[in-house]
Design a protein around this motif. Structure first.
Motif, PDB file in Angstrom:
ATOM      1  N   THR A  28      78.934  40.088  64.252  1.00  0.00           N
ATOM      2  CA  THR A  28      77.502  40.372  64.191  1.00  0.00           C
ATOM      3  C   THR A  28      77.477  40.871  62.271  1.00  0.00           C
ATOM      4  O   THR A  28      78.772  42.150  62.411  1.00  0.00           O
ATOM      5  N   GLU A  35      78.526  44.669  63.323  1.00  0.00           N
ATOM      6  CA  GLU A  35      78.894  45.713  64.857  1.00  0.00           C
ATOM      7  C   GLU A  35      78.943  44.537  65.769  1.00  0.00           C
ATOM      8  O   GLU A  35      78.872  43.118  66.199  1.00  0.00           O
ATOM      9  N   LEU A  36      79.402  44.596  67.174  1.00  0.00           N
ATOM     10  CA  LEU A  36      80.061  44.286  68.509  1.00  0.00           C
ATOM     11  C   LEU A  36      78.648  43.778  68.923  1.00  0.00           C
ATOM     12  O   LEU A  36      78.009  44.408  68.658  1.00  0.00           O
ATOM     13  N   THR A  37      78.937  42.711  69.270  1.00  0.00           N
ATOM     14  CA  THR A  37      77.794  42.210  69.974  1.00  0.00           C
ATOM     15  C   THR A  37      77.571  42.142  71.555  1.00  0.00           C
ATOM     16  O   THR A  37      78.781  43.072  71.924  1.00  0.00           O
ATOM     17  N   ASP A  38      76.938  42.589  72.515  1.00  0.00           N
ATOM     18  CA  ASP A  38      76.754  42.261  73.508  1.00  0.00           C
ATOM     19  C   ASP A  38      78.258  41.897  74.063  1.00  0.00           C
ATOM     20  O   ASP A  38      78.449  42.684  75.304  1.00  0.00           O
ATOM     21  N   LYS A  39      78.046  40.302  74.307  1.00  0.00           N
ATOM     22  CA  LYS A  39      79.558  39.797  74.131  1.00  0.00           C
ATOM     23  C   LYS A  39      80.809  40.199  74.027  1.00  0.00           C
ATOM     24  O   LYS A  39      81.844  40.811  74.739  1.00  0.00           O
ATOM     25  N   ARG A  41      81.476  43.693  73.548  1.00  0.00           N
ATOM     26  CA  ARG A  41      81.538  44.955  74.076  1.00  0.00           C
ATOM     27  C   ARG A  41      82.150  44.096  75.230  1.00  0.00           C
ATOM     28  O   ARG A  41      83.164  45.940  75.420  1.00  0.00           O
ATOM     29  N   CYS A  42      82.195  43.440  75.679  1.00  0.00           N
ATOM     30  CA  CYS A  42      82.889  43.367  77.185  1.00  0.00           C
ATOM     31  C   CYS A  42      84.479  43.067  76.525  1.00  0.00           C
ATOM     32  O   CYS A  42      84.892  43.348  77.730  1.00  0.00           O
TER      33      CYS A  42
END
Length: 70
Positions: A28, A35-39, A41-42
């Motif tokens: 985002t 910033e990395l999203t939760d997705k 980060r995977c």
């Protein structure tokens, strides 16, 4: 990553890649940072490779080959 860390030339160099990451829901963007999203980060290792230029990829590949030989 704070946008203030990027020089104008780096912004131009990586603009298309960050757009692709945003479209795929991995990053985002706000007025002052990415910033990395939760997705995202995977897939942080994959994103790191995606953002590398060819010389960086070659260097990383060479280092991995050395580690595999040990």
């Amino acid at each position: 990553m704070a946008k203030s860390q990027l020089t104008e030339s780096l912004r131009q160099e990586y603009q298309e890649k960050f757009e692709e990451l945003k479209i795929n829901g991995l990053v985002t963007e706000t007025d002052d940072h990415f910033e990395l999203t939760d997705k995202g980060r995977c897939y942080v290792s994959n994103i790191q490779l995606f953002l590398m230029n060819e010389a960086e990829k070659k260097s990383a590949e060479d280092q991995l080959k050395i580690l595999r030989l040990k």
